[in-house]
Design an enzyme around this catalytic site. Structure first.
Site, short mmCIF file in Angstrom:
data_model
loop_
_atom_site.label_atom_id
_atom_site.label_comp_id
_atom_site.label_asym_id
_atom_site.label_seq_id
_atom_site.Cartn_x
_atom_site.Cartn_y
_atom_site.Cartn_z
CE1 TYR A 87 10.24 32.14 4.52
CE2 TYR A 87 10.41 30.46 3.66
CZ TYR A 87 9.82 32.20 3.55
OH TYR A 87 9.92 31.70 2.51
CE LYS A 112 -0.77 -0.57 5.05
NZ LYS A 112 -0.70 -1.43 6.02
NE ARG A 139 -6.30 -0.12 11.24
CZ ARG A 139 -5.05 0.29 11.36
NH1 ARG A 139 -4.36 1.01 11.39
NH2 ARG A 139 -4.94 -1.34 10.44
CG MET A 162 7.42 23.97 0.09
SD MET A 162 6.57 24.83 -1.51
CE MET A 162 5.40 25.08 0.06
C1 PLP Z 1 -0.31 -1.22 6.86
C2 PLP Z 1 -1.05 -3.00 6.94
C3 PLP Z 1 0.55 -4.41 7.38
C4 PLP Z 1 1.63 -4.22 7.40
O1 PLP Z 1 2.09 -3.99 8.45
P1 PLP Z 1 3.92 -3.91 9.06
O2 PLP Z 1 3.44 -2.93 10.40
O3 PLP Z 1 4.09 -2.30 7.88
O4 PLP Z 1 3.75 -5.03 9.02
C5 PLP Z 1 -0.30 -5.81 7.85
N1 PLP Z 1 -2.43 -6.43 7.98
C6 PLP Z 1 -2.31 -5.16 7.99
C7 PLP Z 1 -3.88 -4.99 8.74
C8 PLP Z 1 -2.03 -3.42 7.43
O5 PLP Z 1 -2.88 -2.33 7.83
#
Ligand code: PLP
Length: 364
Positions: free
Chosen positions: A254, A36, A135, A304
């Site tokens: 700045y 991701k 979550r 920036m």
């Molecule tokens: C992002 C994610 C992972 C990977 O987690 P890491 O800590 O980067 O290994 C695994 N499971 C879920 C549900 C995630 O959202």
């Protein structure tokens, strides 16, 4: 000096070694990969196919847009799972690109089941149950309802997610493991997945059939303050684009947050990187960057696109326009920058900007 671009060097051999180390740690389980957010900012196009070559068969993305991108890079012989699950507006995309939704609540399960009905076939999915992170994920009761009633779902895995796995002694790990085991003990015929990168290092009990590694593949240490064998794969370099003398009592940048109170001239250099590149403003006046391993402290506020550094103690022949300055690498790890900025290494990586020249190195 050819240009003012920063260079992000990504060592594919390190990524390969990290992934293979995780595979060794999980002899009985498949190591899936979280790709991701463009592989945590490092670039899905190069890294996802590499992981596929290393026999990774299951990939995780956040939403269906990322899923489409991943599918185009990986072809149709791997599983691509979408962690946010499926929604009314993208359910057809899931079918078209053969994306597998992680069903996080009973509403999503019902939606995917109705769609399966409409298509008159069984559709693949993961079911996510909540074991203490609060979550995403459905309750144990909803899991039982889904399994008993929604017979058009082809459930590949039941999964849950650990909240504190990088703290090996945290009691919540054991509680979540127990909760996960209890909730799934009467369904031995469906495969299971619990551990992220850090979870892999909690031991074999946490591995089940599939682990979901992200951070550790890219080089973030999965165990807080301990060695794990995982190594940093990144080097970020920014060029010097101006060198000058700063007279006594003159200020930098700045807001005049740095004033030369040394009583003498100070030699400073301006480098072409700023907070828009992910060089976090919270690091202003707090860290050094490195020129051939010699520290050059950041002076004044990071702006920036530009940052000023103190090069008074850098050897004269190391100072020239175009000189590459190490922002991240051997001397500044993602973890050490994160500690100073009050965040974690994940955020350092995913904040890396998109105007770098990305260079992938690979020898083997
Ligand atoms: C992002 C994610 C992972 C990977 O987690 P890491 O800590 O980067 O290994 C695994 N499971 C879920 C549900 C995630 O959202």
């Amino acid at each position: 000096m050819l240009h003012s671009k920063c260079t992000l060097r990504i060592n594919l051999d390190t990524i390969k070694n990290n992934y293979q180390l995780l595979q060794k740690k999980c002899p009985g389980a498949e190591v899936g990969a979280a790709i991701k957010a463009n592989c945590y900012g490092l670039g899905m196009a190069k890294i996802a196919p590499l992981l596929k070559q290393l026999e990774c068969k299951t990939f995780f993305v956040a939403n269906s847009d990322e899923g489409i991108i991943a599918r185009k890079m990986l072809n149709y012989d791997v599983n691509i799972c979408v962690l946010h699950g499926v929604f009314n507006n993208d359910k057809r995309i899931f079918k078209e690109y053969k994306l597998i939704p992680v069903l996080n609540c009973i509403e999503q399960a019902i939606l995917w089941h109705s769609f399966a009905d409409e298509c008159n076939e069984k559709l693949d999915c993961f079911l996510h149950i909540d074991t203490g992170m609060h979550r995403l994920g459905m309750s144990e009761q909803d899991l039982n309802i889904v399994i008993a009633k929604l017979n058009r779902l082809n459930i590949l895995y039941i999964m849950s997610h650990l909240a504190c796995a990088e703290e090996q002694e945290n009691e919540l790990n054991k509680i979540q493991l127990q909760q996960f085991t209890n909730a799934t003990s009467n369904i031995p015929y469906i495969k299971k997945s619990l551990a992220n990168s850090s979870g892999i290092f909690l031991g074999k009990n946490y591995h089940f059939d599939l682990t979901r590694a992200g951070a550790a593949i890219y080089g973030i240490n999965p165990i807080l303050n301990e060695q794990s064998g995982i190594t940093n794969s990144l080097e970020l370099l920014a060029p010097i684009i101006q060198i000058r003398e700063l007279p006594p009592l003159a200020s930098i940048g700045y807001g005049q947050t740095y004033i030369n109170n040394t009583g003498k001239n100070c030699k400073i250099a301006t480098i072409a990187i700023g907070y828009a590149d992910g060089f976090l403003r919270q690091l202003s006046n707090k860290i050094s960057v490195y020129i051939n391993a010699a520290p050059a402290p950041v002076l004044g506020l990071i702006s920036m696109d530009l940052t000023v550094i103190d090069v008074s103690s850098i050897a004269a022949n190391d100072l020239f326009l175009g000189q590459q300055v190490e922002i991240m690498g051997i001397n500044n790890t993602p973890e050490s920058l994160a500690t100073v900025a009050g965040t974690n290494a994940y955020e350092i990586l995913t904040n890396l900007g998109n105007r770098f020249e990305k260079v992938y190195t690979q020898e083997s």
